[in-house]
Every structure is written in C-alpha cells, then in structure tokens.
Scaffold this active site. Structure first.
Site, mmCIF file in Angstrom:
data_model
loop_
_atom_site.group_PDB
_atom_site.id
_atom_site.type_symbol
_atom_site.label_atom_id
_atom_site.label_comp_id
_atom_site.label_asym_id
_atom_site.label_seq_id
_atom_site.Cartn_x
_atom_site.Cartn_y
_atom_site.Cartn_z
ATOM 1 N N GLU B 43 0.815 -1.219 0.000
ATOM 2 C CA GLU B 43 0.000 0.000 0.000
ATOM 3 C C GLU B 43 0.850 1.271 0.000
ATOM 4 O O GLU B 43 0.424 2.305 -0.494
ATOM 5 C CB GLU B 43 -0.958 0.010 1.190
ATOM 6 C CG GLU B 43 -2.104 -0.989 1.068
ATOM 7 C CD GLU B 43 -1.772 -2.362 1.623
ATOM 8 O OE1 GLU B 43 -0.588 -2.598 1.959
ATOM 9 O OE2 GLU B 43 -2.684 -3.203 1.735
ATOM 10 N N PHE B 105 -11.533 -7.902 13.176
ATOM 11 C CA PHE B 105 -10.401 -8.291 12.332
ATOM 12 C C PHE B 105 -10.105 -7.179 11.320
ATOM 13 O O PHE B 105 -11.005 -6.687 10.653
ATOM 14 C CB PHE B 105 -10.715 -9.606 11.616
ATOM 15 C CG PHE B 105 -9.630 -10.013 10.659
ATOM 16 C CD1 PHE B 105 -8.362 -10.334 11.132
ATOM 17 C CD2 PHE B 105 -9.859 -10.057 9.294
ATOM 18 C CE1 PHE B 105 -7.356 -10.697 10.262
ATOM 19 C CE2 PHE B 105 -8.855 -10.420 8.415
ATOM 20 C CZ PHE B 105 -7.597 -10.741 8.895
ATOM 21 N N GLN B 106 -8.862 -6.810 11.221
ATOM 22 C CA GLN B 106 -8.400 -5.728 10.331
ATOM 23 C C GLN B 106 -9.129 -4.419 10.604
ATOM 24 O O GLN B 106 -9.398 -3.651 9.684
ATOM 25 C CB GLN B 106 -8.520 -6.142 8.860
ATOM 26 C CG GLN B 106 -7.531 -7.261 8.505
ATOM 27 C CD GLN B 106 -7.307 -7.426 7.018
ATOM 28 O OE1 GLN B 106 -8.209 -7.203 6.226
ATOM 29 N NE2 GLN B 106 -6.110 -7.843 6.630
ATOM 30 N N LYS B 155 -17.707 -1.347 5.304
ATOM 31 C CA LYS B 155 -18.138 -2.317 4.299
ATOM 32 C C LYS B 155 -19.650 -2.297 4.090
ATOM 33 O O LYS B 155 -20.130 -2.410 2.964
ATOM 34 C CB LYS B 155 -17.673 -3.717 4.720
ATOM 35 C CG LYS B 155 -17.783 -4.737 3.596
ATOM 36 C CD LYS B 155 -17.122 -6.053 3.956
ATOM 37 C CE LYS B 155 -17.160 -7.013 2.768
ATOM 38 N NZ LYS B 155 -16.528 -8.303 3.057
ATOM 39 N N MET B 474 24.196 9.640 2.672
ATOM 40 C CA MET B 474 23.993 10.894 3.386
ATOM 41 C C MET B 474 24.207 10.700 4.889
ATOM 42 O O MET B 474 24.751 11.570 5.568
ATOM 43 C CB MET B 474 22.584 11.432 3.097
ATOM 44 C CG MET B 474 22.376 12.868 3.512
ATOM 45 S SD MET B 474 23.526 14.002 2.720
ATOM 46 C CE MET B 474 22.555 14.589 1.333
#
Lengths: 186, 576
Positions: B43, B105-106, B155, B474
């Site tokens: 993602e 969940f999630q 959802k 760097m």
C-alpha cells in the site's frame, strides 16, 4: 567568504537546532473558534495544539447553532505574539473551521466561567466559608452537616480568588467549566 | 456509487490493493472499463505511485486500499503528500459500522491515525453522505494548498444503496473556499519594490508548480522581463527553465553557491510559493539579513511562520503573478537597470567559483559524473525524473536541468526513502510513452523494490538508475562531519546482485563500474523497451557538496573536501 570546517566529532551543529528562541513576552489570548459540528472536529483542534506544541489553558466546546451545524470552541492559550498568530493561522486552515476570532485583540470581551467547590469544615470555619460565599454571590447547591458545595459564576480571576479564600477553610474538591467568552457590544 | 463518483471526477487511474473490507468496491471496479486499477505490491507503493501521478500531471492521485493494515501502510505516503502539498485522495475500506470499536479483524481507527497527516479526512457512516464526501474530498485535495484527503468507508456502507449527488452541487455548497486573489495594496507595494530594488532575487518553490502551468508561464515572463536572478527550492525545479538566463540553480543546504550567496546578499527577496523550510534558511537569525522580503503563498499559516514577511501576499501564485505583471507593465516596466547590472556582476563572480566541480576519476565512477552523463545523454528528451532520498537526490537536483514543470518528482519535506520506485510507476502510468528515470541510491531503492513487480505487470518501462555506493551515503556523510567518522550502521552489507534481481523480476539488468563504459551502458538502458535496473557502482566515500552545515547561514558554505580548501581561498580573494 569563509569556508567553514566543522571539527570531527562536534555535535552542536545538529539539524534540529535551527529554531531560534524568541525572547518575546508570552501573552494570554482567548480565541473563539466556530467549527462545523461533525465527528472528530474537537480532536482535530486539540491535535493541532498538541502536535505543534502550543498551550491550552482552558477549553470549552458546545453546539451553538443546531440548524447551521455549528459549534463554538473557546480556547484560552498562551504564547508569544508570533506563536499566537501561528495558532490562529493554523486553526484557520483546518477545513471544518469556519471562523477564528481572537477576542483578546478584537476589543473588550466578557469572559465567564462556572465552578463548583466542595468545602469541608466545622464551627467557625464553616460560618466563615458561608459568609465569604455570600460576598462572592456563590450559591449553596448542596449541604451536609460538615460540608457545602458552592456554585460560582464569574471571570476566571474571580473564580481563582474565591478558590484561594476557600483553601484554608477546608476546600477539598473543585470542578471548573473553563472559559466561555463573547465580545462586548454588537 | 464510489466508482460513479470517481468517474464523475474524471479519474482514469486508481492505485490500490484489495482486502476483505474493500471487496464491494473491487467488485464494482471489476464490472467496468473506464477506470484502470493498478495493482501495487504494497500500500505504501500505491500512495507514492499516486503522488508521482499527481506531481507529473497536476491532477489528483487516487488510492484504494482495505481496512486495518491497508490503511496504516498509507500513513507514510499521506504525511509525504501533506508536507509536499500533493493532491491525493485515499479511499480506505473500514469494517462494517456495527463492528467499529469492537477490535474487529483488520480494524484500525483510520481517521484517528491519519488525522494529523491528512489535510482532511472523514469516516462515512451513511451511504447518502458518501457521494458528497467523495466530491468534497477532491475539492479539498485540489483547491487552496493541495494535500491528501482520506475517506474511510465501512463495508456495509459500500454494500448499501443511496441517493447520488453530482459533484457540482457539492462544491457549490462547500464552505471550503480558499482565497486566490492577492491583496491589491500588497501587490502594489511589491511592484514598487521591484522597480527600485538594487539586488533582487526570486526564490520560488513547489507552490508555482502546484498552481498550474499558467503560473510557470507567468513566472518565466516576469523573470525574463525584469531580468532578476532566480533560484528555486528542491520542490520548485522546472518552474523556470534551467537553460533560462536568470537561473542560478537550486538553493539551500546542498544548493549552489551562487544561489545561496545571492539569497544572503540580496536587498529584495521575492518568495513565490516556497515556505522558508529549514533546509533552505539555515540559521534563521542570520538568514538574508539585509533584505526586504515579499512572500506569496496560498496558505496564510506559511506567512510569518519562520521568517517575518515585509510584504505578505496571501493568494494563488498564478493569480498574484498575473496582477503583479499587469501593474508592473502599466507603470512602465521599470527596474533599476544600473544596479541590476552590478548585482549580476557580483553573481557572475560567485558563479565563477564553480561550486559543483568535483575531482573526477579514471578508475571509479564518481556519482556526480554518473548523473552528469545521464544529463548529457538525455538532454532534449522530454524526460521525467523521480528520486529516492539521500546524496543521489541532491546530486540529481544539482546536475540535472529541468526545462518544464511536473518533470521532477522527489520527496522533499518528509524525505521518504522508498519514494522513487513507486513514484516512477505512477509517472509512467500517466505518461506511457515518456522516458521515466528513477535516480536512486541502493539503500532507498530496496525499501520499495517490490513495486518492480507492478512495473512488469503493467509493462511500464521505468528506468531504475541506482548509484550504488554500498553505503547510506547521506548518513555516512553526516557521521563523517559530525560524529568523528564513526559509521554506525551506515553501510549496506549483503546487498543483492541487482542484475540477477532484474532477471528474477523479468526486467533488464545492467551493471557498470567503469567510467569508460558508462556512456554505452546508459545508452543501452535508454534504448531498452522495458523496465531496467541499472546498477551503477560508484565511488563509495564521496560526499555531497556544496553544503551549508546545519545551524549556519547561507554565506558559510562548505565547498568540497579538504582538497577544495585552496580553491575556496583563491576564489574568496576574487570576491568581496
């Protein structure tokens, strides 16, 4: 032109030491923030203060226009003039914020706070507490044989003064609402 | 309804990754052909790709991810887009409303987590509100100072049907209407300052590019007509062409000597769409001490945040520049020519220092040389450059010249390693036939290298030009300068074989470690019709100069290694 060589091992040139310290005097300002009354808007305002390191001395919030979906947040904050300006600009750019008023600079304003005090004591102290409450026009809203709960409305200074007087007389619990403020006149 | 709203917003590409809570939207996407969905591998890749898409087109980038980890993986990209003012609309799925708060969940408190790293975000619990919020999201993301906006959609809200509201109606009703026109009095004051300034400089930033191509056009017209020197931040490269006669190069910590010295010595600084970032200003109490400062910015909170502005102008760059040009022309196109000529003479003196010079080698490829050759061999091509973060990024900014806006995609404010690979994919999606090169360091590149899979799947011929010094360059440089050369965890041990890696992905791999072979190798990369991973083995201990050490002002620049010391003294004698 000077070429500057940093000594190896020197750590004073950290990237994060760039912010200058402003020596300006800190001021106390009362802000009235009109916001769209939607979930999370208070978290957004508070998050801005904590995320950017600004102070909140007092904060009150309630819906003021049900039809227009508007809430008013009154914030008392302290900071240098530059910081206060930043706070106002940062509040102003939040999408659900409709308007930011700095009541401290926009002319005279009325500030009021409501406070409840539980004072416990017997005999002479109890009488004295009641007498002082009368002078301050505080109301007795609850009473037992050895305690009172006083209700007091007034400017934050008045509430502070009353608390100071009650302390030696058995003040054991305080609840304050924080400041609600409106500008004077029309 | 979500897909309809995206279509009405003119969205052509969505970068995303499906998951349980997002399935209803994905089902809709499956049943249409107007919007192309690009399946990323992570993602974070989706949101950086959307940023690359947005930066290279000026249109908002769109991301679709699932709840919980899908949403939290976008947090870095959201913060990146917030700091660089990139318009991105992120749709995250959420567990159904009746499960919110149950540690389902999630489940994650997505709007809570992303509140400080978005310009605005909403959890939509009512299907009828969904189109309104979606259109508002595009409106908020693209107007004013652009930024990321997130919409969290449970959802059950995705499954339900509701009443659709078209975009025009929503925008009309929106209270979010930032000011675009500058204050006429302040603009008048700026024009008067332009007429009399003896040592003026334009200091331009990403705001010019965000304002659109008209802003870049107006900037070019004003700069060329006044003949004032111009420098730009990292974010603003390309707004004024690198071949333009007023161009001084980038300013700031690793900016060019002439640009920084001109900023320090100017008497009128005209900041157009930049925000006095700490990488630009160096020590604030010694920042450009004798100049009058005008500041044009669409965000009122940028003005007086770091540097007090003498002429503050809140407004959109294109609108303000249009007014400035009109008034300046009407008043007779005056500038202080005599003083300006003297000022340029001084600047030429600083230019003569040749601050980008480096000691080339016949045995190893110097990273500067590699970027120089890349520039030489791609000059004239309409190329798009993305970068990762670190030394290579600065070398790219120093040695590559940009003629047009929207050709340079880099993570400036947040400094996100791992930005470049997905960003190059987003850019290539927007410009399928263009040459897209990600100038990378090997360490940054590895952070989101999984997106090479996306490049292969969608046949995106992105060129990954990796300056491989087997170091976190760097970090190593700062340890060199500040921590006694104790290189704590700043080298890359156990690196993969990048050519084999390319093979494994199905891309072309090229390795080069000899300066003599470099040109041919770069040409081979450019000629190949498909994604390339170019492993350019460079000098391992090169430091990036010039450099303003943190906590120092613009006129105290480090101009190179110890070897450069003599040159500095020599040049110093030629100057003031």
């Amino acid at each position: 032109m000077n070429a500057l060589h940093i000594k190896k091992g020197s750590t004073k040139h950290s990237a994060y030491n760039l912010r200058p310290t402003f020596s300006d005097v800190e001021e106390k300002h009362t802000l009235a923030v009109l916001v769209e009354n939607e979930p999370g808007v208070l978290a957004r305002v508070i998050g801005l203060f904590s995320g950017r390191g600004y102070n909140i001395e007092s904060l009150t919030v309630a819906e003021v226009d049900h039809k227009g979906h508007l809430s008013r947040i009154n914030i008392v904050t302290t900071g240098t003039p530059q910081v206060i300006e930043q706070i106002k600009a940062q509040l102003g750019r939040l999408v659900p914020v409709r308007d930011v008023h700095d009541l401290t600079v926009e002319g005279a304003a009325v500030e009021r706070e409501l406070a409840l005090f539980r004072v416990q004591g017997e005999g002479e102290k109890r009488v004295e507490a009641l007498r002082l409450a009368d002078i301050f026009r505080a109301k007795v809203v609850d009473s037992t044989l050895d305690s009172f709960v006083f209700e007091l409305t007034g400017s934050p200074e008045k509430v502070d003064a009353f608390a100071d007087l009650m302390r030696p007389l058995g003040l054991c619990e305080t609840a304050r609402t924080g400041v609600a403020a409106l500008s004077r006149g029309t | 309804m979500v897909v309809q709203a995206l279509k009405d917003q003119g969205v052509e590409v969505v970068f995303g990754y499906p998951g349980g809570a997002a399935l209803p939207i994905y089902d809709e996407i499956f049943q249409q052909n107007e919007i192309q969905h690009v399946l990323v591998r992570h993602e974070q890749g989706a949101i950086h790709a959307a940023e690359g898409y947005a930066r290279s087109t000026g249109k908002p980038g769109v991301v679709l991810v699932t709840s919980g980890p899908g949403a939290t993986n976008t947090v870095t990209g959201l913060t990146d887009a917030l700091l660089d003012s990139i318009p991105v609309v992120v749709l995250t799925a959420q567990v159904p409303t009746f499960l919110i708060g149950s540690d389902a969940f999630q489940e994650a408190d997505t709007v809570g987590i992303t509140r400080p790293c978005t310009k605005m975000n909403w959890l939509v619990k009512d299907t009828d509100m969904l189109p309104k919020r979606l259109h508002e999201a595009f409106h908020v993301a693209t107007t004013g100072r652009p930024g990321p906006v997130l919409i969290d959609i449970p959802k059950d809200v995705q499954f339900a049907t509701g009443t659709y509201t078209p975009p025009a109606k929503v925008v009309e009703a929106s209270h979010y209407k930032p000011r675009v026109k500058g204050d006429p009095d302040a603009i008048q004051e700026l024009v008067e300052a332009i007429e009399t300034a003896e040592k003026p400089i334009f200091y331009t930033g990403g705001g010019v590019i965000n304002s659109g191509s008209a802003a870049s056009q107006l900037l070019r017209e004003l700069t060329d007509a006044t003949g004032f020197p111009l420098t730009s931040t990292l974010m603003g490269l390309g707004a004024y062409p690198a071949s333009g006669k007023s161009w001084l190069g980038m300013l700031g910590m690793h900016g060019l000597y002439e640009a920084n010295m001109a900023m320090h010595g100017c008497d009128l600084m005209i900041n157009i769409g930049a925000r006095f970032d700490d990488r630009i200003t160096g020590r604030i109490d010694a920042f450009s001490p004798n100049s009058k400062k005008a500041h044009i910015d669409i965000d009122p909170s940028s003005i007086n945040k770091v540097i007090p502005a003498d002429i503050p102008i809140v407004g959109d760059v294109a609108h303000v520049l249009e007014d400035v040009l009109r008034i300046w022309k009407a008043r007779g196109r005056k500038t202080n020519r005599e003083a300006l000529a003297k000022w340029w003479k001084k600047i030429e003196g600083w230019k003569a220092v040749n601050c980008l010079k480096f000691k080339n080698s016949e045995k190893t490829i110097k990273p500067q040389y590699a970027v120089q050759r890349l520039e030489a061999l791609t000059k004239g091509m309409d190329r798009y450059i993305t970068t990762e973060v670190g030394q290579h990024q600065m070398w790219a900014a120093q040695f590559l010249g940009f003629e047009d806006p929207n050709r340079w995609m880099t993570s400036g404010g947040l400094g996100t390693m791992g930005y470049g690979v997905p960003a190059s994919i987003g850019v290539q999606m927007a410009h399928p036939d263009a040459l897209v090169i990600n100038v990378a360091g090997e360490a940054s590149w590895l952070m989101n290298m999984q997106e090479m899979g996306t490049a292969i799947q969608y046949r995106l011929p992105v060129k990954q030009f990796i300056l491989n010094n087997e170091r976190l360059g760097m970090v190593r440089q700062w340890q060199d300068l500040l921590h006694g050369g104790r290189y704590s965890h700043s080298w890359s041990d156990a690196l993969p074989d990048f050519v084999k890696l390319a093979d494994a992905f199905g891309a072309k791999g090229i390795r080069c470690d000899n300066p003599d072979d470099l040109d041919e190798a770069i040409k081979e990369m450019l000629a190949y019709d498909g994604p390339v991973i170019f492993d350019c083995l460079v000098e391992k201990h090169e430091n990036c100069f010039p450099m303003i050490p943190s906590g120092e002002p613009h006129n105290k620049m480090l101009l190179g290694d110890d070897k450069a010391e003599d040159a500095i003294q020599g040049a110093g004698a030629a100057l003031v």
